[in-house]
Design a protein around this motif. Structure first.
Motif, PDB file in Angstrom:
ATOM      1  N   MET A 249      -3.543 -38.375  11.226  1.00  0.00           N
ATOM      2  CA  MET A 249      -2.681 -38.066   9.973  1.00  0.00           C
ATOM      3  C   MET A 249      -3.898 -37.792   8.639  1.00  0.00           C
ATOM      4  N   ILE A 250      -4.727 -38.728   8.716  1.00  0.00           N
ATOM      5  CA  ILE A 250      -5.551 -38.236   7.607  1.00  0.00           C
ATOM      6  C   ILE A 250      -6.416 -37.259   7.768  1.00  0.00           C
ATOM      7  N   LYS A 251      -7.065 -37.256   8.928  1.00  0.00           N
ATOM      8  CA  LYS A 251      -8.022 -36.263   9.488  1.00  0.00           C
ATOM      9  C   LYS A 251      -7.511 -34.887   9.174  1.00  0.00           C
ATOM     10  N   LYS A 252      -5.962 -34.677   9.471  1.00  0.00           N
ATOM     11  CA  LYS A 252      -5.345 -33.313   9.247  1.00  0.00           C
ATOM     12  C   LYS A 252      -5.281 -33.069   7.775  1.00  0.00           C
ATOM     13  N   ILE A 253      -4.913 -34.185   7.132  1.00  0.00           N
ATOM     14  CA  ILE A 253      -4.865 -33.851   5.508  1.00  0.00           C
ATOM     15  C   ILE A 253      -5.957 -33.361   5.006  1.00  0.00           C
ATOM     16  N   ILE A 254      -6.970 -34.114   5.402  1.00  0.00           N
ATOM     17  CA  ILE A 254      -8.418 -33.738   4.885  1.00  0.00           C
ATOM     18  C   ILE A 254      -8.959 -32.424   5.241  1.00  0.00           C
ATOM     19  N   SER A 255      -8.740 -32.052   6.527  1.00  0.00           N
ATOM     20  CA  SER A 255      -9.064 -30.470   7.226  1.00  0.00           C
ATOM     21  C   SER A 255      -8.119 -29.573   6.389  1.00  0.00           C
ATOM     22  N   LYS A 256      -6.908 -29.706   5.963  1.00  0.00           N
ATOM     23  CA  LYS A 256      -6.027 -28.954   5.218  1.00  0.00           C
ATOM     24  C   LYS A 256      -6.644 -28.703   3.781  1.00  0.00           C
ATOM     25  N   ILE A 257      -7.150 -29.782   3.294  1.00  0.00           N
ATOM     26  CA  ILE A 257      -7.608 -29.450   1.883  1.00  0.00           C
ATOM     27  C   ILE A 257      -8.900 -28.794   1.850  1.00  0.00           C
ATOM     28  N   LEU A 258      -9.475 -29.066   2.866  1.00  0.00           N
ATOM     29  CA  LEU A 258     -10.931 -28.333   3.011  1.00  0.00           C
ATOM     30  C   LEU A 258     -10.746 -26.979   3.352  1.00  0.00           C
ATOM     31  N   GLN A 259      -9.613 -26.459   4.131  1.00  0.00           N
ATOM     32  CA  GLN A 259      -9.280 -25.226   4.305  1.00  0.00           C
ATOM     33  C   GLN A 259      -9.141 -24.403   3.138  1.00  0.00           C
ATOM     34  N   TYR A 260      -8.177 -25.330   2.260  1.00  0.00           N
ATOM     35  CA  TYR A 260      -7.745 -24.406   0.952  1.00  0.00           C
ATOM     36  C   TYR A 260      -9.073 -24.372   0.141  1.00  0.00           C
ATOM     37  N   ARG A 261      -9.817 -25.137   0.101  1.00  0.00           N
ATOM     38  CA  ARG A 261     -10.915 -25.303  -0.530  1.00  0.00           C
ATOM     39  C   ARG A 261     -11.775 -24.084  -0.333  1.00  0.00           C
ATOM     40  N   HIS A 262     -11.952 -23.687   1.143  1.00  0.00           N
ATOM     41  CA  HIS A 262     -12.771 -22.674   1.534  1.00  0.00           C
ATOM     42  C   HIS A 262     -11.976 -21.552   1.199  1.00  0.00           C
ATOM     43  N   LEU A 263     -10.739 -21.512   1.367  1.00  0.00           N
ATOM     44  CA  LEU A 263     -10.280 -20.078   1.203  1.00  0.00           C
ATOM     45  C   LEU A 263     -10.109 -19.630  -0.180  1.00  0.00           C
ATOM     46  N   PHE A 264      -9.910 -20.576  -0.998  1.00  0.00           N
ATOM     47  CA  PHE A 264     -10.154 -20.341  -2.680  1.00  0.00           C
ATOM     48  C   PHE A 264     -11.506 -19.782  -2.766  1.00  0.00           C
ATOM     49  N   LEU A 265     -12.584 -20.405  -2.306  1.00  0.00           N
ATOM     50  CA  LEU A 265     -13.864 -19.742  -2.356  1.00  0.00           C
ATOM     51  C   LEU A 265     -13.939 -18.276  -1.958  1.00  0.00           C
ATOM     52  N   ILE A 266     -13.443 -18.293  -0.760  1.00  0.00           N
ATOM     53  CA  ILE A 266     -13.614 -16.780  -0.046  1.00  0.00           C
ATOM     54  C   ILE A 266     -12.722 -15.736  -1.027  1.00  0.00           C
ATOM     55  N   PHE A 267     -11.346 -16.136  -1.329  1.00  0.00           N
ATOM     56  CA  PHE A 267     -10.575 -15.262  -2.493  1.00  0.00           C
ATOM     57  C   PHE A 267     -11.105 -15.122  -3.615  1.00  0.00           C
ATOM     58  N   THR A 268     -11.915 -16.069  -4.133  1.00  0.00           N
ATOM     59  CA  THR A 268     -12.706 -15.720  -5.608  1.00  0.00           C
ATOM     60  C   THR A 268     -13.630 -14.817  -5.241  1.00  0.00           C
ATOM     61  N   PHE A 269     -14.255 -14.798  -4.019  1.00  0.00           N
ATOM     62  CA  PHE A 269     -15.518 -13.721  -3.877  1.00  0.00           C
ATOM     63  C   PHE A 269     -14.785 -12.540  -3.659  1.00  0.00           C
ATOM     64  N   PHE A 270     -13.938 -12.432  -2.807  1.00  0.00           N
ATOM     65  CA  PHE A 270     -13.101 -11.048  -2.717  1.00  0.00           C
ATOM     66  C   PHE A 270     -12.553 -10.455  -4.134  1.00  0.00           C
ATOM     67  N   ASP A 271     -11.885 -11.319  -4.783  1.00  0.00           N
ATOM     68  CA  ASP A 271     -11.648 -10.920  -6.100  1.00  0.00           C
ATOM     69  C   ASP A 271     -12.757 -10.426  -7.018  1.00  0.00           C
ATOM     70  N   TYR A 272     -13.738 -11.096  -6.910  1.00  0.00           N
ATOM     71  CA  TYR A 272     -15.086 -10.844  -7.745  1.00  0.00           C
ATOM     72  C   TYR A 272     -15.711  -9.521  -7.291  1.00  0.00           C
ATOM     73  N   ILE A 273     -15.404  -8.954  -6.219  1.00  0.00           N
ATOM     74  CA  ILE A 273     -15.891  -7.709  -5.709  1.00  0.00           C
ATOM     75  C   ILE A 273     -14.955  -6.690  -5.750  1.00  0.00           C
ATOM     76  N   LYS A 274     -13.677  -6.704  -6.110  1.00  0.00           N
ATOM     77  CA  LYS A 274     -12.545  -5.761  -5.709  1.00  0.00           C
ATOM     78  C   LYS A 274     -12.885  -4.299  -6.228  1.00  0.00           C
ATOM     79  N   ASP A 275     -13.696  -4.297  -7.103  1.00  0.00           N
ATOM     80  CA  ASP A 275     -13.805  -2.829  -7.514  1.00  0.00           C
ATOM     81  C   ASP A 275     -14.936  -1.979  -6.590  1.00  0.00           C
ATOM     82  N   GLU A 276     -15.484  -2.554  -5.613  1.00  0.00           N
ATOM     83  CA  GLU A 276     -16.336  -2.167  -4.775  1.00  0.00           C
ATOM     84  C   GLU A 276     -15.432  -1.384  -3.600  1.00  0.00           C
ATOM     85  N   LYS A 277     -15.847  -0.368  -2.732  1.00  0.00           N
ATOM     86  CA  LYS A 277     -15.047   0.393  -2.211  1.00  0.00           C
ATOM     87  C   LYS A 277     -14.965  -0.344  -0.468  1.00  0.00           C
TER      88      LYS A 277
END
Length: 193
Positions: free
Chosen positions: A1-29
């Motif tokens: 159970m704890i492993k699943k919670i930690i995995s989910k937290i890490l997933q959201y952390r990674h996605l937050f980073l990825i979406f921040t990157f895509f937001d950062y370059i949104k003016d690119e084609k």
């Protein structure tokens, strides 16, 4: 159970980073095609398929963005001169993949205008993942057109077929016209109707 919670937290952390990157370059084609059906809750190990005009520019942005991000790294895999894969890792463990196809990509399924027209159809998709983000995605028909082409190429990816079957008759007719514009196929041949 704890492993699943930690995995989910890490997933959201990674996605937050990825979406921040895509937001950062949104003016690119570029556009992200065939969004994961669980978006924005994209499971780790998934890929982001990207149609883009300038792969080297994307690579520069990605390297610059990640250079101060502790424990993140990318590995570049050259598929061919017009298609590149970047594997994103955290603490040397693979987490997400970016598959990039530029406008000069040669396909045996669709013609050379599909990628540029899909990019030119770009719309902003706004969503929340702890904060408001926006993402470049293709217009409605191009989204389904790329799903149809992907399903034709990989018929085991039935989630694309399921999305195509949700279209009403007018949308299906319009999609069929677009498929014929970019390939020698038609919608009936792709989804076996």
């Amino acid at each position: 159970m704890i492993k699943k919670i930690i995995s989910k937290i890490l997933q959201y952390r990674h996605l937050f980073l990825i979406f921040t990157f895509f937001d950062y370059i949104k003016d690119e084609k570029f556009v992200i095609v065939r969004l994961n059906l669980n978006f924005p809750n994209v499971p780790m190990g998934s890929d982001f398929d990207i149609f883009i005009y300038d792969i080297p520019n994307f690579e520069n942005h990605l390297n610059n963005f990640l250079k101060n991000k502790k424990n993140y790294s990318i590995r570049k895999i050259l598929i061919n001169s017009n298609s590149i894969q970047f594997d994103l890792s955290y603490k040397l463990k693979f987490i997400y993949k970016f598959d990039l196809y530029d406008v000069n990509y040669n396909s045996d399924i669709f013609n050379d205008k599909l990628i540029s027209d899909t990019i030119d159809s770009k719309k902003e998709k706004k969503f929340y993942l702890f904060k408001k983000f926006s993402l470049n995605v293709p217009g409605f028909i191009y989204n389904h057109l790329t799903r149809a082409m992907e399903y034709y190429k990989n018929p085991h990816k039935t989630h694309h077929l399921n999305e195509l079957r949700k279209l009403d008759s007018i949308q299906s007719q319009r999609l069929d016209l677009e498929i014929k514009k970019y390939s020698q196929l038609n919608l009936g041949k792709i989804i076996n109707i």
